[in-house]
Scaffold this motif. Structure first.
Motif, short mmCIF file in Angstrom:
data_model
loop_
_atom_site.label_atom_id
_atom_site.label_comp_id
_atom_site.label_asym_id
_atom_site.label_seq_id
_atom_site.Cartn_x
_atom_site.Cartn_y
_atom_site.Cartn_z
N GLU A 57 14.36 6.02 -2.65
CA GLU A 57 15.34 6.43 -1.65
C GLU A 57 16.60 5.59 -1.71
N GLY A 58 16.65 4.69 -2.66
CA GLY A 58 17.83 3.86 -2.81
C GLY A 58 17.79 2.59 -1.97
N ASN A 59 16.67 2.33 -1.30
CA ASN A 59 16.58 1.09 -0.51
C ASN A 59 16.18 -0.06 -1.41
N PRO A 60 16.88 -1.19 -1.34
CA PRO A 60 16.52 -2.31 -2.21
C PRO A 60 15.10 -2.77 -1.93
N PHE A 61 14.42 -3.21 -2.98
CA PHE A 61 13.08 -3.80 -2.79
C PHE A 61 13.23 -5.04 -1.93
N GLY A 84 0.78 -1.22 0.00
CA GLY A 84 0.00 0.00 0.00
C GLY A 84 0.82 1.27 0.00
N LYS A 85 2.13 1.14 0.00
CA LYS A 85 2.97 2.34 0.08
C LYS A 85 3.69 2.51 -1.26
N LEU A 86 3.69 3.76 -1.75
CA LEU A 86 4.37 4.03 -3.00
C LEU A 86 5.87 3.98 -2.77
N LEU A 87 6.54 3.12 -3.51
CA LEU A 87 7.99 2.98 -3.33
C LEU A 87 8.76 3.66 -4.44
N LEU A 88 8.16 3.67 -5.63
CA LEU A 88 8.96 4.17 -6.75
C LEU A 88 8.05 4.74 -7.81
N SER A 89 8.47 5.89 -8.32
CA SER A 89 7.79 6.48 -9.46
C SER A 89 8.89 6.76 -10.47
N ALA A 95 18.69 1.05 -12.93
CA ALA A 95 19.24 0.68 -14.23
C ALA A 95 19.55 1.94 -15.01
N ASP A 96 20.44 1.77 -15.98
CA ASP A 96 20.80 2.92 -16.82
C ASP A 96 19.56 3.50 -17.48
N GLY A 97 19.49 4.79 -17.44
CA GLY A 97 18.39 5.44 -18.16
C GLY A 97 17.11 5.53 -17.37
N VAL A 98 17.05 4.89 -16.19
CA VAL A 98 15.83 4.97 -15.40
C VAL A 98 15.82 6.30 -14.67
N MET A 99 14.73 7.06 -14.86
CA MET A 99 14.62 8.35 -14.18
C MET A 99 13.58 8.23 -13.10
N VAL A 100 13.96 8.66 -11.92
CA VAL A 100 13.04 8.57 -10.79
C VAL A 100 12.32 9.88 -10.62
N PHE A 101 10.99 9.83 -10.45
CA PHE A 101 10.23 11.05 -10.22
C PHE A 101 10.22 11.36 -8.73
N ALA A 102 10.26 12.65 -8.45
CA ALA A 102 10.21 13.03 -7.04
C ALA A 102 8.79 13.12 -6.53
N ASN A 103 7.81 13.29 -7.44
CA ASN A 103 6.44 13.50 -6.96
C ASN A 103 5.76 12.18 -6.68
N ASP A 104 4.50 12.31 -6.25
CA ASP A 104 3.81 11.14 -5.75
C ASP A 104 3.04 10.37 -6.79
N ASN A 118 21.69 -9.52 4.75
CA ASN A 118 22.68 -8.66 4.11
C ASN A 118 22.08 -8.11 2.84
N LEU A 119 21.56 -6.92 2.97
CA LEU A 119 20.97 -6.34 1.78
C LEU A 119 22.07 -5.89 0.83
N ASN A 120 21.80 -6.01 -0.42
CA ASN A 120 22.76 -5.59 -1.42
C ASN A 120 22.75 -4.07 -1.47
N LYS A 121 23.75 -3.50 -0.81
CA LYS A 121 23.76 -2.04 -0.75
C LYS A 121 24.09 -1.43 -2.10
N ASN A 122 24.51 -2.29 -3.02
CA ASN A 122 24.85 -1.77 -4.33
C ASN A 122 23.67 -1.80 -5.29
N ALA A 123 22.52 -2.01 -4.75
CA ALA A 123 21.34 -1.97 -5.61
C ALA A 123 21.27 -0.59 -6.27
N PHE A 124 20.97 -0.57 -7.52
CA PHE A 124 21.01 0.73 -8.21
C PHE A 124 19.89 0.77 -9.23
#
Lengths: 249, 592
Positions: free
Chosen positions: A86-90, A66-71, A110-119, A102-108
């Motif tokens: 926020e950079g936290n792995p799913f 129920g929580k928006l994680l990624l736009s 993908a190239d070209g993916v743009m994250v929106f700041a809005n809701d 041990n979460l993969n802190k190097n989760a990133f």
């Protein structure tokens, strides 16, 4: 799962997890039921990612519990979305497992993916093939009596809530082919119910009467003919199976 | 027999084999009705589908709808045969079948289905000797009514739509003998009431606790006597058709109720024995044709081997498909309870031709020794069981273990084949998993990895022309489904068994009974839904429609209510709920 809009454009959104046997992603097993549009997935507790495949780019909203994680805007091709804005792995599983793991802190991204700041999406949206609401139109009468039609902003769709409920809303990015006359931006949705293996097995045991059987292979020239494609389909009608008796209620 | 035959020679050959199958069937203890074979074009058979093959069945718009749906869906595949529960039975053979396929369907239909119809007690009340005539008469009566200017289509549809909505609410077969009628039960209860009152007067003076107990009994009996019918009934159509219950209902509507009720009762056993019947026919379609009396030529056996396994195309069918699961269960019963009891010698006439080239049996014969198999348990089950009992009793752990082992074996074979194909096609050796891991989880991982590679390779192929993984998505899904079902069985054996029993069709008809017509109280009719936890609450739209349709069929304007259970919140506990209508149009609802 593959989702298609009314123009026949399709994009595939699936959950993937890391394979212990070899170092690559793998697609968890799952099932569908006759009375539900949800895809039930057998997902081990831990990190997961979303695999997005499309010949066009796409805009995505990803909700978990129920929580928006990624736009995000995802370019065409095969992309893996591994973390939220926020950079936290799913992550799927209880908080104590998350803290201990041990979460993969190097989760990133993908190239070209743009994250929106809005809701959410602020553009127009119309009812597609899914559960989106209608785009509403306000008609305002201006001083000289002419109607001024403005598109009311779509209220963010209330994501289904529940433990392990992954809800993805997607729409196709603008296609240069159409120039200025872009097709309506239909939103399409997919709901995945992530279940830990023990829960998944128990739930399947309790839902088998509604299980949708996989379709038969339809590619006659596949290299592996695990089943023969030339066998006749036998329809026996002597026992009243066409009367439709015994519908589920 | 490999040379091409003309039609009359082909018919002669089929009848010759029919006689041979008869000899084998008789020795094996199969006793179907006599059969009339009708040789039809595909188009003629598909025309009969909406009528479930019964010629002379009445026409109605819902059958036209089904016919159109069938046509658009390609009829689900080629219709090879249909056979009717009539005596003599009618078996349709499609003109486009090959000779081996005709033999297959004759064995399946006659020695499977017709034998089942003739011997299973569920079918004992279907009156197979008169059904064709009854259906024709029903059609004629309805046609007359439609042509009657005082009725016409609209009025007929007004009632028939309502009756069809309730068509499953007929008595549960077989009829229980010696059951008291409502009148008899009422008399009996009245006498009991008189006796209780007498005892209350006498014994009540001796002990106050006895008096209270007796008064409680009296109150309970009086409450019961105020209800009509005394016993709740699920036979809604029968109750409505009885003039004592619906005196103001037009006779023509009573006739329509009787027609649909008769039709439902005729088809009810078929719906309730689907798994058994299809399994029985699938079992005998192979067993019978392999008997020495039939003496099939080798080239037919090759063709038939494909037909015999047509329901094994997917391993998941062994759990989910009536044919495959039914056949699996019959084979299990045969393995577990059957035994060989010696041998017998059978004389088999050799085939020859007459002067016109028609196949005939010659005077020469050969003797063949055949093992006699005792199938008494199978015959007993054939006679006395329906699907519910069949699955409850034989879908046990032993059967599941066997089936799970078979399906896991299928998965392992598929993995082996796919491994070879991966190496042969030049894919990375990392994707070929040798040796095959023994554990379920590891096999699941293999399938999951392949699913990932398959989908991404397809996408890459569409975008950049790269090679496609050599296995289809459906095959991998099938493997994944099998592995999940086996894992689910390990997780909860009882539940998975229960769910498979629930897949048998007739159990999804909701249990709705008429509990009171208000004859001795307020004239309002009350239906009650007995909730089954396996299915949960009713669909609300269906409740409203059912109520409106039921309202139509009573000949009175008094109110009707449906009592059921609904959750107040999503996934909350179920609580008593009422649907209520006074005019048959507007339905009010409330929690009680």
């Amino acid at each position: 799962m593959k989702i298609t809009d009314k123009l026949g454009r399709s994009l595939s959104v699936d959950v993937v997890v890391k394979a212990p046997l070899i170092d690559m992603w793998m697609e968890p097993l799952g099932y569908n039921l006759t009375d539900s549009a949800t895809h039930f997935l057998r997902v081990p507790e831990g990190q997961f990612a979303l695999r997005v495949m499309s010949q066009l780019g796409a805009d995505l909203l990803v909700h978990l519990n129920g929580k928006l994680l990624l736009s995000a805007a995802v370019p065409k091709g095969i992309q893996y979305l591994e973390c939220d804005q926020e950079g936290n792995p799913f992550f799927f599983g209880p908080p104590d497992v998350r803290e201990a793991g041990n979460l993969n802190k190097n989760a990133f991204f993908a190239d070209g993916v743009m994250v929106f700041a809005n809701d959410g999406f602020t553009g127009d949206s119309v009812d597609g093939d899914s559960t989106t609401g209608d785009g509403a139109t306000n008609n305002e009468i201006t001083g000289d009596g002419v109607e001024d039609q403005t598109i009311v902003l779509q209220e963010p769709l209330a994501a289904p809530f529940g433990d392990g409920v992954l809800f993805v809303v997607a729409r196709f990015a603008d296609d240069p082919i159409y120039g200025e006359c872009q097709p309506p931006r239909q939103e399409i949705t997919a709901t995945f119910q992530l279940q830990a293996p023990e829960d998944h097995d128990k739930n399947l045991a309790g839902s088998l009467s509604r299980l949708i059987q996989p379709a038969l292979p339809d590619e006659p020239d596949e290299v592996i003919k695990v089943t023969s494609s030339s066998r006749p389909k036998f329809v026996c009608t002597c026992t009243g199976c066409n009367t439709g008796k015994g519908h589920a209620h | 027999m490999s040379e091409k035959l003309n039609q009359s020679q082909e018919m002669a050959l089929l009848m010759l084999y029919d006689k041979r199958m008869g000899r084998a069937g008789k020795r094996l203890g199969l006793t179907p009705y006599l059969v009339d074979y009708w040789y039809l074009h595909d188009a003629q058979i598909t025309q009969l589908l909406p009528f479930v093959g019964v010629p002379g069945d009445y026409h109605y718009w819902n059958k036209g709808k089904e016919a159109e749906r069938n046509r658009q869906g390609g009829y689900g595949g080629h219709i090879y045969e249909m056979v009717l529960n009539t005596n003599p039975s009618v078996c349709y053979l499609s003109s486009t079948n090959t000779v081996p396929m005709q033999l297959h369907v004759m064995a399946h239909a006659v020695w499977g289905h017709v034998d089942f119809f003739a011997n299973n007690k569920m079918f004992a009340e279907t009156q197979p000797t008169t059904v064709l005539e009854r259906f024709k008469q029903a059609r004629n009566k309805l046609t007359e009514l439609v042509d009657n200017p005082e009725w016409g289509w609209q009025n007929v549809e007004y009632y028939m739509d309502a009756i069809h909505a309730l068509e499953n609410f007929v008595p549960w077969l077989p009829t229980i003998e010696g059951r008291l009628s409502d009148k008899q039960l009422r008399e009996q209860l009245k006498q009991e009431l008189v006796e209780l009152k007498r005892r209350a007067n006498i014994e009540g003076e001796v002990s106050s606790s006895m008096k209270r107990q007796l008064e409680g009994g009296i109150a309970s009996l009086e409450a019961q006597l105020k209800r009509y019918p005394i016993q709740p009934t699920g036979d809604l159509l029968g109750f409505l058709a009885d003039p004592e219950n619906t005196p103001d209902l037009p006779e023509q509507v009573r006739m329509m109720l009787a027609i649909v009720r008769d039709r439902s009762l005729y088809f009810q056993p078929q719906a309730r024995t689907k798994f058994m019947n299809e399994g029985w026919a699938s079992y005998w379609q192979r067993e019978l044709l392999l008997q020495p009396e039939v003496d099939l030529p080798l080239e037919y056996r090759f063709d038939l081997a494909q037909s015999w396994t047509m329901h094994d195309q997917q391993a998941s069918a062994w759990y989910l498909d009536p044919y495959a699961l039914g056949q699996g269960l019959w084979r299990y019963i045969d393995r577990k309870y059957g035994y060989d009891e010696g041998e017998v010698s059978v004389k088999v006439p050799l085939l020859s031709k007459d002067k016109d080239g028609n196949p005939i049996e010659s005077r020469k014969s050969k003797s063949v020794s055949v093992t006699v198999r005792n199938r008494d348990k199978m015959m007993e089950v054939r006679r006395h069981y329906d699907d519910n009992r069949f699955l409850e009793e034989f879908l046990d752990e032993e059967f599941f273990e066997f089936t799970n082992e078979q399906s896991l074996d299928w998965v392992r074979r598929a993995i082996r084949m796919i491994n070879k194909a991966i190496v042969r096609s030049g894919w990375s050796a990392q994707l070929a998993f040798e040796p095959i891991p023994p554990s379920l989880n590891e096999m699941m991982q293999i399938v999951q990895i392949w699913m990932q590679v398959q989908k991404t390779s397809l996408e890459s192929h569409q975008q950049a022309g790269t090679p496609i993984f050599p296995v289809s998505e459906q095959t991998l899904k099938e493997m994944g489904t099998i592995l999940q079902i086996v894992a689910a069985f390990d997780a909860n054996k009882h539940q998975i068994r229960r769910q498979l029993v629930l897949r048998t069709g007739y159990h999804s008809v909701p249990n709705i009974q008429l509990v009171d017509t208000g004859k001795f109280s307020d004239n309002s009719w009350t239906l009650k839904h007995v909730v089954d936890d396996n299915f949960g609450p009713l669909l609300q739209s269906e409740c409203r429609d059912t109520l409106k349709f039921f309202w139509r069929l009573r000949g009175t304007a008094s109110p009707v209510r449906l009592l059921t259970m609904e959750p107040k919140q999503e996934k909350g506990p179920l609580e008593p709920y009422e649907y209520y209508t006074e005019d048959g149009e507007n339905v009010k609802e409330r929690f009680l």
